[in-house]
Write a protein that holds these residues in place. Structure first.
Motif, PDB file in Angstrom:
ATOM      1  N   HIS A 101       0.818  -1.216   0.000  1.00  0.00           N
ATOM      2  CA  HIS A 101       0.000   0.000   0.000  1.00  0.00           C
ATOM      3  C   HIS A 101       0.853   1.267   0.000  1.00  0.00           C
ATOM      4  O   HIS A 101       0.567   2.228  -0.724  1.00  0.00           O
ATOM      5  CB  HIS A 101      -0.896   0.021   1.248  1.00  0.00           C
ATOM      6  CG  HIS A 101      -1.988  -1.001   1.222  1.00  0.00           C
ATOM      7  ND1 HIS A 101      -2.316  -1.759   2.319  1.00  0.00           N
ATOM      8  CD2 HIS A 101      -2.832  -1.388   0.247  1.00  0.00           C
ATOM      9  CE1 HIS A 101      -3.319  -2.564   2.021  1.00  0.00           C
ATOM     10  NE2 HIS A 101      -3.649  -2.363   0.766  1.00  0.00           N
ATOM     11  N   GLU A 136      -7.942  -7.032  -2.998  1.00  0.00           N
ATOM     12  CA  GLU A 136      -8.719  -6.463  -4.098  1.00  0.00           C
ATOM     13  C   GLU A 136      -7.833  -6.137  -5.299  1.00  0.00           C
ATOM     14  O   GLU A 136      -6.733  -5.622  -5.132  1.00  0.00           O
ATOM     15  CB  GLU A 136      -9.380  -5.151  -3.673  1.00  0.00           C
ATOM     16  CG  GLU A 136     -10.392  -5.255  -2.562  1.00  0.00           C
ATOM     17  CD  GLU A 136     -10.980  -3.902  -2.208  1.00  0.00           C
ATOM     18  OE1 GLU A 136     -12.205  -3.816  -2.054  1.00  0.00           O
ATOM     19  OE2 GLU A 136     -10.203  -2.922  -2.117  1.00  0.00           O
ATOM     20  N   GLN A 147      -3.002  -4.605  -7.182  1.00  0.00           N
ATOM     21  CA  GLN A 147      -3.549  -5.449  -6.121  1.00  0.00           C
ATOM     22  C   GLN A 147      -2.738  -5.232  -4.846  1.00  0.00           C
ATOM     23  O   GLN A 147      -2.056  -6.127  -4.378  1.00  0.00           O
ATOM     24  CB  GLN A 147      -3.497  -6.923  -6.554  1.00  0.00           C
ATOM     25  CG  GLN A 147      -4.231  -7.889  -5.634  1.00  0.00           C
ATOM     26  CD  GLN A 147      -4.087  -9.329  -6.105  1.00  0.00           C
ATOM     27  OE1 GLN A 147      -3.515  -9.599  -7.165  1.00  0.00           O
ATOM     28  NE2 GLN A 147      -4.582 -10.265  -5.321  1.00  0.00           N
ATOM     29  N   ARG A 188      -7.773  -3.546  -8.188  1.00  0.00           N
ATOM     30  CA  ARG A 188      -8.407  -2.250  -8.420  1.00  0.00           C
ATOM     31  C   ARG A 188      -7.732  -1.537  -9.578  1.00  0.00           C
ATOM     32  O   ARG A 188      -6.529  -1.669  -9.788  1.00  0.00           O
ATOM     33  CB  ARG A 188      -8.260  -1.382  -7.156  1.00  0.00           C
ATOM     34  CG  ARG A 188      -8.846  -1.989  -5.881  1.00  0.00           C
ATOM     35  CD  ARG A 188     -10.262  -1.578  -5.704  1.00  0.00           C
ATOM     36  NE  ARG A 188     -10.381  -0.126  -5.574  1.00  0.00           N
ATOM     37  CZ  ARG A 188     -10.240   0.529  -4.404  1.00  0.00           C
ATOM     38  NH1 ARG A 188      -9.961  -0.129  -3.297  1.00  0.00           N
ATOM     39  NH2 ARG A 188     -10.393   1.849  -4.356  1.00  0.00           N
ATOM     40  N   THR A 193      -8.164  -3.218   3.011  1.00  0.00           N
ATOM     41  CA  THR A 193      -8.255  -2.567   1.706  1.00  0.00           C
ATOM     42  C   THR A 193      -7.361  -1.335   1.661  1.00  0.00           C
ATOM     43  O   THR A 193      -6.800  -0.895   2.672  1.00  0.00           O
ATOM     44  CB  THR A 193      -9.698  -2.143   1.419  1.00  0.00           C
ATOM     45  OG1 THR A 193     -10.060  -1.113   2.360  1.00  0.00           O
ATOM     46  CG2 THR A 193     -10.654  -3.326   1.540  1.00  0.00           C
ATOM     47  N   LYS A 200      -7.811  -8.777   4.728  1.00  0.00           N
ATOM     48  CA  LYS A 200      -9.025  -8.002   4.503  1.00  0.00           C
ATOM     49  C   LYS A 200      -8.756  -6.502   4.422  1.00  0.00           C
ATOM     50  O   LYS A 200      -9.675  -5.727   4.193  1.00  0.00           O
ATOM     51  CB  LYS A 200     -10.027  -8.285   5.630  1.00  0.00           C
ATOM     52  CG  LYS A 200     -10.478  -9.741   5.709  1.00  0.00           C
ATOM     53  CD  LYS A 200     -11.468  -9.950   6.834  1.00  0.00           C
ATOM     54  CE  LYS A 200     -11.919 -11.404   6.911  1.00  0.00           C
ATOM     55  NZ  LYS A 200     -12.875 -11.636   8.023  1.00  0.00           N
TER      56      LYS A 200
END
Length: 247
Positions: free
Chosen positions: A131, A186, A156, A188, A236, A234
């Motif tokens: 991230h 996810e 991802q 995206r 995000t 989980k």
């Protein structure tokens, strides 16, 4: 408990691996260019590297640089590990290094080959991008009124803590070769991730998708760097932004 050396042990991923291994009761040595007593530049090698690996059971190799030198650093580390009789070398790589002809990915793939041919017990884990790497990129791109993004490219992102958990688990296990990839929860589009960043940071910026060219772009566009079948966790991108990005 085993003695484990973590290269790049002060970095984004390495420091979390160190924390998890120490919490498990293991003796952990941290190697980086400025971390005493094992301050070593792997690209140069030298007696400091031999001292760092002496008596070590497992090496977790997290040190890396997009600016180059990874193959030379790995060669020095592997040679020292052989001399010291290290039993297990764990390497963190990137999903898609064998499918995306991007220079940094090619270097990672070359290091994977070095590890597999080292004669040591080895494990290689590939992960999608963290991230924080996306946030760093968006911070740079948002410095101008128009944020330009590669058209039709998705990502991802995965929580670095999840990857650290898996690396720590692998480090205390037996050599496993190439293990299953790790990806974020996810897949995206780059645009949706960028707009989430802009919203969380309170920045105003137009977003424009720009078609690019070249083999690397085509590979990214086709999802060569993704692992949707290996989604974990989980957390995000919005969850990450809520705790790390301020307006």
């Amino acid at each position: 408990m085993s003695v484990i050396l973590v290269t790049g042990g002060t970095g984004t991923l390495g420091r979390l691996v160190v924390e998890r291994l120490r919490a498990g009761g293991h003796e952990v040595r941290v190697l980086s260019r400025h971390a005493e007593p094992y301050a070593v530049d792997l690209r140069e090698g030298g007696p400091g590297l031999d001292a760092a690996v002496t008596g070590v059971d497992t090496v977790v190799h997290c040190a890396s640089s997009p600016r180059g030198g990874d193959e030379r650093a790995a060669a020095h580390l592997i040679a020292a590990a052989r001399r010291a009789g290290v039993a297990h070398l764990v390497f963190i790589s990137i999903v898609g290094v064998d499918r995306v002809p991007y220079p940094y990915y090619r270097a990672k793939l070359a290091v994977e080959k070095q590890v597999a041919e080292s004669g040591l017990g080895w494990t290689v884990l590939r992960a999608t991008q963290f991230h924080d790497l996306l946030v760093q990129a968006f911070q740079v791109l948002a410095k101008v009124p128009v944020m330009l993004l590669p058209a039709r490219v998705s990502d991802q992102p995965v929580a670095v803590g999840k990857v650290a958990d898996r690396l720590a688990e692998l480090a205390v296990g037996a050599p496993a070769g190439r293990v299953d990839d790790v990806g974020g929860p996810e897949v995206r589009t780059a645009e949706s991730l960028a707009r989430a960043f802009l919203k969380a940071s309170g920045r105003r910026c137009a977003v424009v998708n720009v078609p690019l060219w070249g083999a690397a772009y085509r590979a990214f566009r086709s999802g060569g760097h993704l692992a949707p079948e290996r989604a974990v966790g989980k957390g995000t991108f919005e969850d990450y932004l809520a705790t790390r990005v301020r307006r």
